[in-house]
Design a protein around this motif. Sequence first.
Motif, PDB file in Angstrom:
ATOM      1  N   PRO B 134       0.822  -1.215   0.000  1.00 34.76           N
ATOM      2  CA  PRO B 134       0.000   0.000   0.000  1.00 34.76           C
ATOM      3  C   PRO B 134       0.859   1.270   0.000  1.00 34.76           C
ATOM      4  O   PRO B 134       0.534   2.236  -0.683  1.00 34.76           O
ATOM      5  N   GLN B 135       1.969   1.227   0.720  1.00 32.34           N
ATOM      6  CA  GLN B 135       2.817   2.423   0.801  1.00 32.34           C
ATOM      7  C   GLN B 135       3.397   2.816  -0.564  1.00 32.34           C
ATOM      8  O   GLN B 135       3.747   3.975  -0.791  1.00 32.34           O
ATOM      9  N   ASP B 136       3.512   1.844  -1.461  1.00 32.16           N
ATOM     10  CA  ASP B 136       4.052   2.141  -2.796  1.00 32.16           C
ATOM     11  C   ASP B 136       3.136   3.067  -3.586  1.00 32.16           C
ATOM     12  O   ASP B 136       3.526   3.614  -4.611  1.00 32.16           O
ATOM     13  N   LEU B 137       1.905   3.212  -3.125  1.00 30.30           N
ATOM     14  CA  LEU B 137       0.941   4.041  -3.864  1.00 30.30           C
ATOM     15  C   LEU B 137       0.879   5.464  -3.322  1.00 30.30           C
ATOM     16  O   LEU B 137       0.093   6.278  -3.820  1.00 30.30           O
ATOM     17  N   LEU B 138       1.680   5.772  -2.311  1.00 32.82           N
ATOM     18  CA  LEU B 138       1.517   7.067  -1.633  1.00 32.82           C
ATOM     19  C   LEU B 138       1.928   8.261  -2.507  1.00 32.82           C
ATOM     20  O   LEU B 138       1.368   9.327  -2.382  1.00 32.82           O
ATOM     21  N   ALA B 139       2.828   8.083  -3.400  1.00 34.43           N
ATOM     22  CA  ALA B 139       3.217   9.201  -4.256  1.00 34.43           C
ATOM     23  C   ALA B 139       2.175   9.448  -5.344  1.00 34.43           C
ATOM     24  O   ALA B 139       1.376   8.567  -5.658  1.00 34.43           O
ATOM     25  N   GLN B 140       2.184  10.629  -5.915  1.00 31.18           N
ATOM     26  CA  GLN B 140       1.203  11.012  -6.932  1.00 31.18           C
ATOM     27  C   GLN B 140       1.338  10.139  -8.190  1.00 31.18           C
ATOM     28  O   GLN B 140       2.446   9.719  -8.536  1.00 31.18           O
ATOM     29  N   ASP B 141       0.198   9.873  -8.804  1.00 38.39           N
ATOM     30  CA  ASP B 141       0.124   9.154 -10.087  1.00 38.39           C
ATOM     31  C   ASP B 141       0.645   7.714 -10.010  1.00 38.39           C
ATOM     32  O   ASP B 141       1.240   7.208 -10.950  1.00 38.39           O
ATOM     33  N   ARG B 142       0.420   7.134  -8.865  1.00 40.01           N
ATOM     34  CA  ARG B 142       0.747   5.714  -8.742  1.00 40.01           C
ATOM     35  C   ARG B 142      -0.566   4.951  -8.475  1.00 40.01           C
ATOM     36  O   ARG B 142      -1.396   5.410  -7.678  1.00 40.01           O
ATOM     37  N   VAL B 143      -0.713   3.804  -9.116  1.00 41.13           N
ATOM     38  CA  VAL B 143      -1.948   3.029  -8.947  1.00 41.13           C
ATOM     39  C   VAL B 143      -1.616   1.551  -8.783  1.00 41.13           C
ATOM     40  O   VAL B 143      -0.499   1.105  -9.056  1.00 41.13           O
ATOM     41  N   ALA B 144      -2.649   0.845  -8.345  1.00 38.81           N
ATOM     42  CA  ALA B 144      -2.575  -0.626  -8.319  1.00 38.81           C
ATOM     43  C   ALA B 144      -3.726  -1.142  -9.163  1.00 38.81           C
ATOM     44  O   ALA B 144      -4.811  -0.534  -9.182  1.00 38.81           O
ATOM     45  N   ILE B 145      -3.500  -2.245  -9.851  1.00 41.01           N
ATOM     46  CA  ILE B 145      -4.583  -2.860 -10.617  1.00 41.01           C
ATOM     47  C   ILE B 145      -4.714  -4.320 -10.209  1.00 41.01           C
ATOM     48  O   ILE B 145      -3.800  -4.895  -9.614  1.00 41.01           O
ATOM     49  N   ASP B 146      -5.883  -4.901 -10.545  1.00 37.34           N
ATOM     50  CA  ASP B 146      -6.111  -6.299 -10.173  1.00 37.34           C
ATOM     51  C   ASP B 146      -5.728  -7.205 -11.345  1.00 37.34           C
ATOM     52  O   ASP B 146      -5.990  -6.876 -12.504  1.00 37.34           O
ATOM     53  N   ASP B 147      -5.135  -8.347 -11.028  1.00 38.59           N
ATOM     54  CA  ASP B 147      -4.625  -9.207 -12.113  1.00 38.59           C
ATOM     55  C   ASP B 147      -5.726 -10.005 -12.824  1.00 38.59           C
ATOM     56  O   ASP B 147      -5.447 -10.725 -13.783  1.00 38.59           O
ATOM     57  N   GLY B 148      -6.961  -9.844 -12.372  1.00 36.25           N
ATOM     58  CA  GLY B 148      -8.054 -10.588 -13.029  1.00 36.25           C
ATOM     59  C   GLY B 148      -8.535  -9.922 -14.299  1.00 36.25           C
ATOM     60  O   GLY B 148      -9.312 -10.520 -15.049  1.00 36.25           O
ATOM     61  N   ASP B 149      -8.176  -8.698 -14.554  1.00 39.82           N
ATOM     62  CA  ASP B 149      -8.761  -7.946 -15.662  1.00 39.82           C
ATOM     63  C   ASP B 149      -7.734  -7.562 -16.717  1.00 39.82           C
ATOM     64  O   ASP B 149      -7.971  -6.644 -17.514  1.00 39.82           O
ATOM     65  N   LEU B 150      -6.608  -8.239 -16.747  1.00 39.64           N
ATOM     66  CA  LEU B 150      -5.515  -7.778 -17.600  1.00 39.64           C
ATOM     67  C   LEU B 150      -5.873  -7.773 -19.085  1.00 39.64           C
ATOM     68  O   LEU B 150      -5.525  -6.844 -19.817  1.00 39.64           O
TER      69      LEU B 150
END
Lengths: 265, 378
Positions: B134-150
Amino acid sequence: MTDERGASANVLEARGVVFTHGTPPLETRVLHGVDLDIAPGELTVLMGPSGSGKTTLISILAGLLRPTRGRVVLGGSEISAMDDAEVTAVRRRTLGFVFQAFHLFPALTATDNVAEVLALSGTPIRVAREKARALLTRFGLEARLDHRPGELSAGQRQRVAIARAIVTSPRLVIADEPTVALDGPTAASVMELLREYVSAGTSVVLVTHDVRLVRASDRVVALEDGRVAYDGRGLAANPHGAPSGHDIHPPTPRSSEPVAGPEGA
Amino acid sequence: MHRIALQTLLFHRAKVAAALAGVAFATALMIIQIGLYEGLRSRASVLVNRLGGDLWIMAAGTSMVDDSELLATGAELPARAHPCVTSVRPAIVAWVPYRTPAGARHTLQLVGSDLRTAGPTHAYVPWSFAEGLPQDLLAQDRVAIDDGDLSRLGLAPPLVGSTLEIAERRVEVRGVTTGIRNVSLIPMVFADVETARTLAGAAPDGATYWLVDLADGSCGPSVARAIERDPRLDVMTREELASVTEEHVVTESGAGAALAFVALLGLVVGTVIVGQTLLSLVREHHKELGMLRAVGASRSELAQFVAWLSAFVAAMGGALGVILALLVQSGLGGRSVELHYGPGAILTGLAAVLVMCTVAGAASLASVLRLDVVKVLQ
């Protein structure tokens, strides 16, 4: 027949049994006031043409049908005045049945077909199976104890059916055409079995069209149009006599000694 | 009678197999439908339950969590001023445009939460990280995506470090989650609230929801009254919002009715198959049962034969049905369909078996109780 205290000693007594089908004006009278006593240790052959009322009569005697009029006493209990549950209890302790078509459960072994009837009366199944095995062994089926009806010959199936009928030590066995599906020697051996139990005190009412069975009977009762036409000794009781003629007499009153029948009258 | 019934079933294996298949499929269908229903409910409200909060501030007229709109600036101020409130957190749930690397246009569901405050006391979204934290997303313009929808996103591994175009803005994938889906199956993208505000076009202090944490749950109504003085706002407890969202998804969309209809259909078909088999078995044994009646079996003892047949079929078929339902669940693991088998689903499935076999046995029971011994023995 009464014992020394005046009580009835007969296994079965039927008095004035009338049975009608349907409702007026379309009613049909099947039995017209039948009187019949069955004494202990007696093999009675009940004969008569089709439609004479044999099946209706044995159904009433067994408490499966209620007479329109008349009185039936089975094993000392007046079943014609009892409700269904009471009659069922009387049947359970008094009656055994043998049928022409055997009516064995195809899924059960010979042993279990016999044992389950005994278990119905509350005997633990282990004990019931032991008794069933002993009985079937006595009937010459020791090699067939664990066979299902489909694996048995007709004669063997009828032996199982007889074992099932007598395993509860009933006072009366009703056998409906028990030999009709069997060949001559097999039929004779089935009759021998039944006679054996009659000698031990069990009464048997055997319904049949087969006049040859009269040879093994103590008594012959002939029904005709819903009435007892003849009631007399069978050949087992009178081995040198004939199954009809002088030894056959009109039904009522029944005497302890045979009286002259229609031909002799 | 139980021995005769069991032996009869074992003897007529082929016929009984049809009944067992009927019961097993109907039971499995019932459990699976309940599992789907529960899975749908759970998926519908998972965001609400994950984000937590005692009260949710939202736009007036909001019918479910996905049906959100940006709130006016300062909507959370009455809550902040209330002495009973311990914290107020922003959340963004919004639909945002997405362009695949090949240029195709899609819509994504964007979920942003305040990841700075996430921790043991505040749950966070996203969860279930396969790569990143979760901490990897703290900076601006960073997101996480789910691997089910690639495939729908037009992406392929490795994902971390790749760039996406969301709301005409380029963002970097810094986290990959697994198994997080919404009911509409539209791909989800997760971000810290700062990034989410930018992507959703919200003000720097904007939100689609404000999540209120209370010191004492009993002051919830008082806090809600203070907020709802503004007619543009509604307040719901977390449980209320979860419930209306589930209600909307499973009831108003007709999904629940469709699932119930299929379950009912399975029950009816199972009942007919079992009923036919039992009736055929019982009729086949009328003469033997008549013989038992002639030698002194009571009507209730004959009825026990039917009862035991039904009970054995129910027990064996029900057990097979539960196993089948569990196999289907494990076979669907990781797919887009979610099956939630709680004890309720299994118990309802087994209760359905009981009802099915009882109803199915009724015709056989009637046939035994009406048995005319004289007629069948002739």
